[in-house]
Every structure is written in C-alpha cells, then in structure tokens.
Design a protein around this motif. Structure first.
Motif, PDB file in Angstrom:
ATOM      1  N   ILE A 468      68.218 149.198  11.882  1.00  0.00           N
ATOM      2  CA  ILE A 468      68.270 147.771  11.571  1.00  0.00           C
ATOM      3  C   ILE A 468      66.867 147.170  11.632  1.00  0.00           C
ATOM      4  O   ILE A 468      66.504 146.303  10.827  1.00  0.00           O
ATOM      5  CB  ILE A 468      69.209 147.037  12.557  1.00  0.00           C
ATOM      6  N   PHE A 469      66.076 147.666  12.608  1.00  0.00           N
ATOM      7  CA  PHE A 469      64.716 147.136  12.772  1.00  0.00           C
ATOM      8  C   PHE A 469      63.677 148.026  12.094  1.00  0.00           C
ATOM      9  O   PHE A 469      62.571 148.160  12.582  1.00  0.00           O
ATOM     10  CB  PHE A 469      64.386 147.035  14.267  1.00  0.00           C
ATOM     11  N   LYS A 470      64.056 148.613  10.952  1.00  0.00           N
ATOM     12  CA  LYS A 470      63.123 149.532  10.299  1.00  0.00           C
ATOM     13  C   LYS A 470      61.857 148.822   9.807  1.00  0.00           C
ATOM     14  O   LYS A 470      60.831 149.456   9.596  1.00  0.00           O
ATOM     15  CB  LYS A 470      63.795 150.264   9.152  1.00  0.00           C
ATOM     16  N   ASN A 471      61.938 147.475   9.600  1.00  0.00           N
ATOM     17  CA  ASN A 471      60.758 146.743   9.174  1.00  0.00           C
ATOM     18  C   ASN A 471      59.799 146.513  10.337  1.00  0.00           C
ATOM     19  O   ASN A 471      58.648 146.164  10.139  1.00  0.00           O
ATOM     20  CB  ASN A 471      61.143 145.385   8.544  1.00  0.00           C
ATOM     21  N   LYS A 472      60.352 146.637  11.537  1.00  0.00           N
ATOM     22  CA  LYS A 472      59.511 146.495  12.718  1.00  0.00           C
ATOM     23  C   LYS A 472      59.359 147.885  13.322  1.00  0.00           C
ATOM     24  O   LYS A 472      60.214 148.353  14.091  1.00  0.00           O
ATOM     25  CB  LYS A 472      60.134 145.541  13.718  1.00  0.00           C
ATOM     26  N   LYS A 473      58.278 148.504  12.911  1.00  0.00           N
ATOM     27  CA  LYS A 473      58.134 149.937  13.200  1.00  0.00           C
ATOM     28  C   LYS A 473      58.163 150.252  14.701  1.00  0.00           C
ATOM     29  O   LYS A 473      58.756 151.247  15.124  1.00  0.00           O
ATOM     30  CB  LYS A 473      56.818 150.435  12.579  1.00  0.00           C
ATOM     31  N   PHE A 474      57.506 149.448  15.523  1.00  0.00           N
ATOM     32  CA  PHE A 474      57.448 149.769  16.945  1.00  0.00           C
ATOM     33  C   PHE A 474      58.835 149.778  17.554  1.00  0.00           C
ATOM     34  O   PHE A 474      59.254 150.717  18.245  1.00  0.00           O
ATOM     35  CB  PHE A 474      56.558 148.755  17.676  1.00  0.00           C
ATOM     36  N   ILE A 475      59.614 148.688  17.284  1.00  0.00           N
ATOM     37  CA  ILE A 475      60.970 148.609  17.834  1.00  0.00           C
ATOM     38  C   ILE A 475      61.834 149.706  17.252  1.00  0.00           C
ATOM     39  O   ILE A 475      62.652 150.335  17.951  1.00  0.00           O
ATOM     40  CB  ILE A 475      61.583 147.222  17.559  1.00  0.00           C
TER      41      ILE A 475
END
Length: 499
Positions: A468-475
């Motif tokens: 789901i958070f693939k756009n936020k790489k760190f998370i």
C-alpha cells in the motif's frame, strides 16, 4: 529421737511399698496368665482349692521374660526366703575378696544360745568352734538355719546388724526389687531371737515384705552373678562340717529336687532339672518357695507364695504340685531355641549380618519379628520383661553394603528382565527413547502451531501493507522486511519441535 526417726522412716517405706503393690496387683489380677489350680489339675496333680497359692510367677533365667504370672505384685511375707538376699551379699563379699569360702567364723556364746532357739529353724552351733564360710552357707540354704544366717551377716557387716539390713534394702532397690523391704537378715522377726539379735533402726516385731515378682528378680540376679549357689542347693541331702565332731546331716525342704524322700502319703515331688533355690514358711506368710529348673537347655525361675495355711504343716508339701505343674506348662509352651542363625539376613528391606546365633526363649510355633534400635537387632514380639532392668532378646548387627559392581549387575539384570516382558516391545533402547521423545514433542506442538500461525499471518499482513505504501519506499521496505521476518520466524517455529 533417733529411734523415733528410724521407726517413722520404716513406716513410711512400708506404706509406700503397700500402696505401690496394691496398684500393680489390681492391674495384674486382670491380666493373670491363667488359673493355677486348673493348670495343676490339667497336668494330673491332685490339689485342693483351699491350698491355692496367693501369688506366683515364672520367668526365663536368660532374659527375665515373664512366662506365667498370677498376682505377682501382691505384698507377702517371704519368711526364710529372705535368706537369699543375705546369701547374695555374702557372695558379693566373696567376689570382692572381702572374705573367702575358707574364712573361719568362730562361734560365740551368743551364737550358741541362738542356735538353741527351737521356735525358729536352726542347727547346732557350738561356742569356740570355727565354722568355714562354705559350711555356714550350706547351713543357711538347706536346713534354713537362722543362726548360720546371722553369723554370715555379722561377718560381712563387722557385727553391725542394722547396717547389714540397710545393705539388704539398698541392694533390693539397686536390682529393681521395688516392692520389697527388709527388717531382718533371716526372715524371722528379730523379737524371736530373745534379744540376742537386734538390727538397730528396724522394727523387731515386723517381718520382711516382698512379692513374687521381686523374688524372681533376686533369683535372676543371683543365678546371673553367682551361679555357684547351685552347688549348695542342687543335692537333696547334704552334710555340714563333715569329718568333725560337729558333723550334721540335712535334707532339703525343696521337695521338687530329684531324690528327695516321699511325703507321709507316699507322694514324690522330685522334678527332673530342679536344682535350687530356697523355701520359706511362717504363720503370716504360709508356705512359699523359689525354684529353678534346667530342662531342654532352658533354665527358668519360679516363685510360689502363700500356699495353704500355717495350721496345716503339710503345706510344705502342697506347694510343690503347684510349682511342678507350672514347670510342666512352661516347658510345654516355650522353648529355648535359635531365633536367628549367624550370617546374612534380609529384614524389613535391610540386609544385615550377625556374627553368632541369636538364642532366646520364645513361645513354641511363633514367628519371630524384629526391630532395629541403634546397632541392635531386637526381637519385637518378645514376652514382657519382669522389670525394666532386664535386657530383651537382642544381638548386634552390621549392615551389609553392596559394592558398585554388584549394584550395576543388578540394575542391568532388572532392565533386561523388564524389557523382555512383552514380545511386542523392542529390545532396542534407542528406539524406545525416540518414541518417548516424539510423544513428548507432539504434546508440545499445538501451542507451537498457534504461535507459528500468528507469526505467518502477521507477517503476511505486514507484507500486504508494504504494497500500500509502495510510493513511500522507506515505509514500504520496512513493513515488507518486517512481514517477511515474521513469516520466516513463524515457519521456523512451526517445524522446530520436530527437529
């Protein structure tokens, strides 16, 4: 004042004895071994109820076990049986080296005068004649001479009549004669000596008091410590001062001694094995006797007190059928035997060793039982002891310790025997251990599966959240790695129990 003190002391002592004796007598009347008249009749003796003994006891001479009792603690006047205590102290003086059998006692005019008193039992003593101790002992024990008794008492006490009687009472307490009290050395009241024998501090009108139990204790200690007394009492006829102008012949009053002449009715009371000890009779005490018998390797002591009535002098015969019957019963019911042979034995789960045979008097056909006490192995189903100074049937033992090799061999043998009980059971101990381990692990598996599933499900959820958070790489990467780790731990935890 001193005389009053002695009289009060004597009275208090006598009262104490009477009270103690009465208490124990009441208990014993409930626990008597049997009816002595019926016992005598059962063994074929013709006895009359009127002559029933007032008190009797039989003990074994080895350990002091009570084999028969009938009111053994009733206080009685022992009469001339009192002389046994005097002889006990004489033998004690002999063993201590104070005197010897050859010690000469020179008779005094007073001794001669006492010897001529026919109201009490006596023999002919001549003033100025020297009498060896051994001859005076014979005269005391067989014809029951009062003057011979007094001469011995005076010798041992340095002519202190009262001091000697005090020694008699002290010795009685020492050996456990707790219901006895002496006022004189011979059994005849001091007043009967016409003023020629007066123990200071004692009532000259009073007789001696004892019980059947106490007399058996005295006889027991006599035979244990001074068995040579039997050399003086075993013969039916004796001669004193043999080969001298003062020679006298006597026949024992213990008619149970084999070889004694028959009575006036033609009855013979000789009992095989009887070789002592003493008789006594008096108006107040009736007819009494203490006998000892050795038969079938078993020595016993019996006391019969209070037979008949003084008015019938044949009472000196009546006492012996009762005594002989008790001997018959005793040897019928008991035996001296090997209770436990020397060697190793398993007793109450303990392996022990005794170095010599354990011997003792036991009831025939009884099964011995034992108990451990310190380093002693004790017969626990022993008969009651006549007093608490007696030593029970016991022997020392050592515990047998098995060496390590023997223990290992027994352990191996036990394991082998156990594993071969069933054909379906494997002989391979490693297989048995494996299945036990598997069983144990399987029991633990349900909890492990639950934890593993929780880890795998949690990890999967975290991995999906990372998408789901693939756009936020760190998370995304953090949750993905956490989820993968949780899944890995779950999978590892799932299979770990079987590793």
């Amino acid at each position: 004042m001193k005389k009053i003190f002695f009289l009060l002391t004597t009275a208090l002592s006598m009262s104490s004895i009477m009270i103690n004796s009465s208490k124990t007598a009441l208990a014993d009347e409930v626990n008597n071994t049997g009816d002595i008249v019926q016992v005598a009749r059962d063994f074929g003796y013709q006895v009359n109820e009127i002559n029933r003994p007032k008190s009797s006891i039989v003990i074994d001479a080895e350990n002091g076990q009570v084999l028969w009792q009938d009111n053994p603690d009733i206080p009685r006047n022992p009469a001339s049986i009192s002389k046994l205590m005097t002889i006990y102290l004489v033998f004690e003086a002999l063993h201590n080296g104070q005197i010897s059998m050859d010690t000469i006692v020179t008779a005094t005019p007073t001794d001669q005068a006492i010897g001529k008193l026919h109201a009490i039992s006596n023999n002919n003593i001549v003033a100025g004649v020297g009498y060896p101790v051994r001859e005076l002992i014979t005269m005391t024990l067989v014809p029951s001479s009062n003057i011979a008794t007094v001469m011995l008492a005076n010798l041992v006490s340095n002519n202190d009549a009262g001091g000697f009687v005090t020694k008699m009472n002290s010795k009685a307490q020492e050996i456990g004669m707790t219901n006895s009290y002496f006022n004189n050395a011979s059994g005849a009241e001091a007043v009967a000596f016409s003023g020629m024998y007066l123990p200071q501090g004692y009532d000259q009108y009073a007789g001696n008091v004892t019980t059947s139990r106490d007399l058996s204790i005295l006889a027991f200690n006599m035979l244990k410590n001074y068995p040579e007394i039997l050399d003086f009492t075993k013969n039916p006829q004796v001669t004193a001062m043999k080969g001298t102008p003062y020679e006298e012949h006597f026949e024992t009053y213990n008619y149970s001694t084999p070889g004694v002449k028959e009575d006036v009715q033609g009855s013979v009371y000789g009992y095989p094995g009887v070789d002592g000890l003493k008789t006594g009779s008096s108006p107040g005490g009736a007819f009494n006797y203490v006998a000892t018998c050795l038969k079938n390797n078993m020595r016993v002591i019996e006391v019969i007190m209070g037979v008949g009535d003084w008015s019938d002098q044949d009472g000196e015969y009546y006492r012996h059928p009762f005594g002989n019957a008790l001997l018959d019963k005793t040897y019928q019911d008991y035996s001296y035997q090997t209770i436990l042979p020397a060697g190793e034995h398993d007793i109450d789960g303990k392996k022990v060793k005794i170095d010599s045979d354990l011997m003792g008097v036991v009831k025939k056909n009884s099964t011995p039982e034992f108990k451990y006490e310190d380093d002693e192995l004790i017969l626990s189903n022993t008969l009651p002891l006549v007093n608490d100074k007696m030593i029970p049937v016991e022997t020392k033992y050592t515990e047998v310790k098995e060496n390590k090799k023997v223990k290992e061999e027994k352990k191996t043998l036990k394991t082998t025997t156990s594993s071969s009980k069933s054909e379906d059971q494997s002989d391979d101990n490693s297989h048995e251990d494996f299945f036990k381990k598997l069983q144990s692990k399987l029991i633990e598996i349900p909890n492990q599966i639950l934890y593993s599933l929780i880890g795998i499900v949690s990890g999967t959820i975290l991995f999906l959240i990372s998408r789901i958070f693939k756009n936020k790489k760190f998370i995304s990467w953090f949750t993905a790695l956490t989820g993968i780790a949780a899944i890995a731990v779950g999978i590892i935890n799932l299979f770990y129990p079987l590793i």
